[in-house]
Scaffold this motif. Structure first.
Motif, mmCIF file in Angstrom:
data_model
loop_
_atom_site.group_PDB
_atom_site.id
_atom_site.type_symbol
_atom_site.label_atom_id
_atom_site.label_comp_id
_atom_site.label_asym_id
_atom_site.label_seq_id
_atom_site.Cartn_x
_atom_site.Cartn_y
_atom_site.Cartn_z
ATOM 1 N N LYS A 1 0.831 -1.205 0.000
ATOM 2 C CA LYS A 1 0.000 0.000 0.000
ATOM 3 C C LYS A 1 0.867 1.257 0.000
ATOM 4 O O LYS A 1 0.539 2.239 -0.659
ATOM 5 N N PHE A 2 1.966 1.222 0.742
ATOM 6 C CA PHE A 2 2.875 2.367 0.770
ATOM 7 C C PHE A 2 3.479 2.614 -0.612
ATOM 8 O O PHE A 2 3.538 3.753 -1.081
ATOM 9 N N LEU A 3 3.926 1.549 -1.282
ATOM 10 C CA LEU A 3 4.480 1.710 -2.625
ATOM 11 C C LEU A 3 3.426 2.215 -3.607
ATOM 12 O O LEU A 3 3.718 3.038 -4.476
ATOM 13 N N GLY A 4 2.188 1.737 -3.466
ATOM 14 C CA GLY A 4 1.102 2.235 -4.303
ATOM 15 C C GLY A 4 0.851 3.708 -4.082
ATOM 16 O O GLY A 4 0.632 4.473 -5.039
ATOM 17 N N TRP A 5 0.906 4.137 -2.831
ATOM 18 C CA TRP A 5 0.724 5.549 -2.503
ATOM 19 C C TRP A 5 1.847 6.391 -3.105
ATOM 20 O O TRP A 5 1.605 7.454 -3.687
ATOM 21 N N VAL A 6 3.101 5.911 -2.983
ATOM 22 C CA VAL A 6 4.245 6.639 -3.547
ATOM 23 C C VAL A 6 4.112 6.737 -5.062
ATOM 24 O O VAL A 6 4.335 7.808 -5.647
ATOM 25 N N ASN A 7 3.728 5.640 -5.715
ATOM 26 C CA ASN A 7 3.573 5.659 -7.181
ATOM 27 C C ASN A 7 2.466 6.612 -7.605
ATOM 28 O O ASN A 7 2.584 7.292 -8.627
ATOM 29 N N LYS A 8 1.384 6.657 -6.820
ATOM 30 C CA LYS A 8 0.289 7.581 -7.135
ATOM 31 C C LYS A 8 0.760 9.028 -7.035
ATOM 32 O O LYS A 8 0.455 9.860 -7.891
ATOM 33 N N LYS A 9 1.504 9.329 -5.958
ATOM 34 C CA LYS A 9 2.030 10.691 -5.792
ATOM 35 C C LYS A 9 3.000 11.038 -6.926
ATOM 36 O O LYS A 9 2.974 12.155 -7.454
ATOM 37 N N ARG A 10 3.846 10.089 -7.294
ATOM 38 C CA ARG A 10 4.803 10.291 -8.376
ATOM 39 C C ARG A 10 4.070 10.558 -9.690
ATOM 40 O O ARG A 10 4.435 11.445 -10.464
ATOM 41 N N GLN A 11 3.014 9.781 -9.951
ATOM 42 C CA GLN A 11 2.241 9.933 -11.183
ATOM 43 C C GLN A 11 1.540 11.284 -11.222
ATOM 44 O O GLN A 11 1.501 11.936 -12.269
ATOM 45 N N ARG A 12 1.008 11.738 -10.078
ATOM 46 C CA ARG A 12 0.369 13.056 -10.032
ATOM 47 C C ARG A 12 1.372 14.155 -10.322
ATOM 48 O O ARG A 12 1.054 15.133 -11.005
ATOM 49 N N LYS A 13 2.591 14.001 -9.777
ATOM 50 C CA LYS A 13 3.609 15.005 -10.028
ATOM 51 C C LYS A 13 3.992 15.024 -11.510
ATOM 52 O O LYS A 13 4.166 16.087 -12.101
ATOM 53 N N ILE A 14 4.123 13.852 -12.109
ATOM 54 C CA ILE A 14 4.454 13.761 -13.543
ATOM 55 C C ILE A 14 3.336 14.370 -14.375
ATOM 56 O O ILE A 14 3.571 15.138 -15.297
ATOM 57 N N ASP A 15 2.079 14.038 -14.032
ATOM 58 C CA ASP A 15 0.943 14.586 -14.768
ATOM 59 C C ASP A 15 0.859 16.093 -14.602
ATOM 60 O O ASP A 15 0.537 16.809 -15.551
#
Length: 147
Positions: free
Chosen positions: A128-142
C-alpha cells in the motif's frame, strides 16, 4: 473513554472538577472490587476490539473482491474466493504484537512502532505504501506535463 460530542465534554468536565472526590471514593473501595471493575472494563474493550477487527476484515474483503473484479472482469463463470481467514490472521497478529509490546514494555509508542513494522512486513502495508508513492509520483508527472 472520551467520545465525540457532548458526552465526551461532560466526562472531561467531571474529571476536571470532581476528580479529587472520585479518587477519594476509589480509595474507599476494596482492591478486589476495583480488580473486578478493571476486568469488566477490559472485557468491554476486547469486545470492541474484536468487532473493529472483523469490520476491518469485511472492508478488506470488499476491497480485494473489487480489485479481483477489476482485473478479471465480471465473467460470471470464474469464481474467486477471498481468504478471510488469512486477512483475519494477519490483522490479529498486528494487534497482538502491538498489545504485547505495550503491556511488556509499558511504552505505548514502542507498541505502535512495532505494530506498524509488523503491518509493513507481514501485512500488505509495504504494498500500500508503494502504491501511494507511485500515485504521488504519477500526479507530479501529470502536473509537470500540463505546464
Amino acid at each position: 473513554g472520551v467520545g465525540v460530542g457532548g458526552d465526551g465534554m461532560f466526562k472531561v468536565f467531571l474529571a476536571v472538577f470532581f476528580g479529587a472526590s472520585a479518587l477519594t471514593l476509589l480509595d474507599a473501595l476494596p482492591v478486589a472490587v476495583l480488580g473486578i471493575m478493571i476486568v469488566i472494563a477490559g472485557l468491554e474493550l476486547v469486545g470492541t476490539g474484536v468487532s473493529v477487527l472483523f469490520e476491518c476484515v469485511r472492508k478488506e474483503e470488499e476491497e480485494t473482491s473489487a480489485r479481483i473484479d477489476a482485473l478479471c472482469g465480471d465473467d460470471g463463470g470464474v469464481m474467486l474466493v477471498v481468504n478471510s481467514k488469512g486477512i483475519l490472521r494477519k490483522n490479529a497478529l498486528v494487534v497482538m504484537v502491538t498489545a504485547g509490546v505495550i503491556v511488556a514494555l509499558q511504552k505505548t509508542h514502542y507498541g505502535a512502532i512495532s505494530g506498524w513494522v509488523v503491518h509493513m512486513v507481514y501485512g500488505d502495508g509495504f504494498q500500500k505504501f508503494l502504491g501511494w508513492v507511485n500515485k504521488k509520483r504519477q500526479r507530479k508527472i501529470d502536473g509537470d506535463s500540463d505546464d
